[in-house]
Design an enzyme around this catalytic site. Structure first.
Site, short mmCIF file in Angstrom:
data_model
loop_
_atom_site.label_atom_id
_atom_site.label_comp_id
_atom_site.label_asym_id
_atom_site.label_seq_id
_atom_site.Cartn_x
_atom_site.Cartn_y
_atom_site.Cartn_z
N GLY A 10 -1.23 -9.11 -4.28
CA GLY A 10 -0.75 -7.89 -4.93
C GLY A 10 0.45 -8.17 -5.82
N LYS A 132 -0.63 2.60 7.44
CA LYS A 132 0.28 1.47 7.61
C LYS A 132 0.52 1.19 9.09
CE LYS A 132 2.73 1.65 3.18
NZ LYS A 132 4.03 1.68 2.49
#
EC number: 1.23.1.-
Length: 306
Positions: A10, A132
């Site tokens: 990323g 998350k």
């Protein structure tokens, strides 16, 4: 012991590029995993060139391609994921690959915001944070060594307009404040988030802990922030306070993705989720661990807009 070899997944994203730059600058052999198609985007192609010139190695692959993940992970000691919201759940693929390789010393999943285990967020932020949390529990269940970076607010998202949607500079006449303006939040420049993150990867003090960036010079309530800005411009702003009830109503009536932004703001500025708890035994604070990092203060950051 040499510096860990780091793989960043990323790295062309908003925070990923700062983490990648910091990794190279701090002398870590750095690899980034990118799709082969990434270079066809002109802005990304330019970024990849700047990465190469700073000594970063580019490897091709994706979260959907298990073999490419395993191949990349075999080359490093530490894996850092900075993927965006749409790919949070796909990090289960990274966990699977790390488990298969079996030699990774540390995994830092994509976090870089509020501590998702200590939140009173409402939907839709609640659902995003829950993803998350799911990744955290999966890492722990597999016994993978980790560090969670809770870096709080990105300065660049918030300070250039003091959280006023649609403005390109902080206001000079009127400002809208959620809640009573007394909840304290933390604003950290993105480059500094990169530096603190990389500092933590080889540090035994951050192993299996949450690294909080609760920087003393950057911890402000909204009211304190406005007062600082007023002092800089020598002018008092008209303040419009929006009670929590109204904020919740706005979240309910706002379409996606605007409702995510407002619900995160509610968690930070109404509930005080960044600072309303003590850092316990499972957490450490960045400026205490790394007093040598000269981070940009909120006071300094705002000077560019005066």
């Amino acid at each position: 012991m040499g510096k860990s070899r780091i793989l960043i997944i990323g790295a062309t994203g908003y925070i990923g590029r700062q983490v990648a730059k910091a990794s190279a600058a701090l002398g870590h052999p750095t690899l980034i995993l990118v799709r082969e198609t990434t270079a066809s985007n002109p802005e990304k192609a330019q970024l990849l060139e700047s990465f190469k010139s700073s000594g970063i190695t580019i490897v091709h692959g994706s979260l959907e391609d298990h073999a490419s993940l395993v191949e990349a992970i075999k080359k490093v000691d530490v894996v850092i994921s900075t993927v965006g919201g749409a790919q949070i759940a796909d990090q289960l693929n990274i966990i699977k690959a790390i488990k298969e390789v079996g030699t990774i010393k540390r995994f830092l999943p994509t976090e870089f915001g509020n501590d998702v285990d200590k939140t009173s967020a409402v939907e839709p932020a609640k659902g995003l944070f829950a993803l998350k949390v799911k990744i955290r529990r999966a890492i722990e269940a597999e016994g993978i060594p980790y560090t969670y970076v809770s870096s709080n607010c990105f300065a660049g998202y918030f300070l250039p307009n003091l959280g006023q949607p649609g403005l390109t500079a902080p206001p000079r006449d009127k400002i809208v404040i959620f809640g009573d303006g007394n909840a304290k939040a933390v604003f950290v420049k993105e480059e500094d988030i990169g530096t603190f993150t990389i500092k933590s990867v080889d540090d035994p003090r951050t192993l299996n802990k949450t690294l909080y960036l609760r920087l003393p010079a950057n911890t402000f309530s909204f009211n304190e922030l406005v007062a600082l800005w007023e002092k800089k411009i020598g002018k008092t702003l008209e303040k419009v306070y929006v009670p929590e009830e109204q904020v919740l109503k706005t979240i309910a009536e706002t379409p996606f993705p605007g409702n995510i932004i407002i619900s995160i703001a509610h968690s930070i500025f109404v509930k005080g989720d960044q600072t309303n708890f003590e850092i316990g035994d499972n957490g450490v604070e960045g400026s205490e661990l790394y007093p040598d990092v000269k981070y940009t203060t909120v006071d300094e950051y705002l000077n560019q807009f005066v």
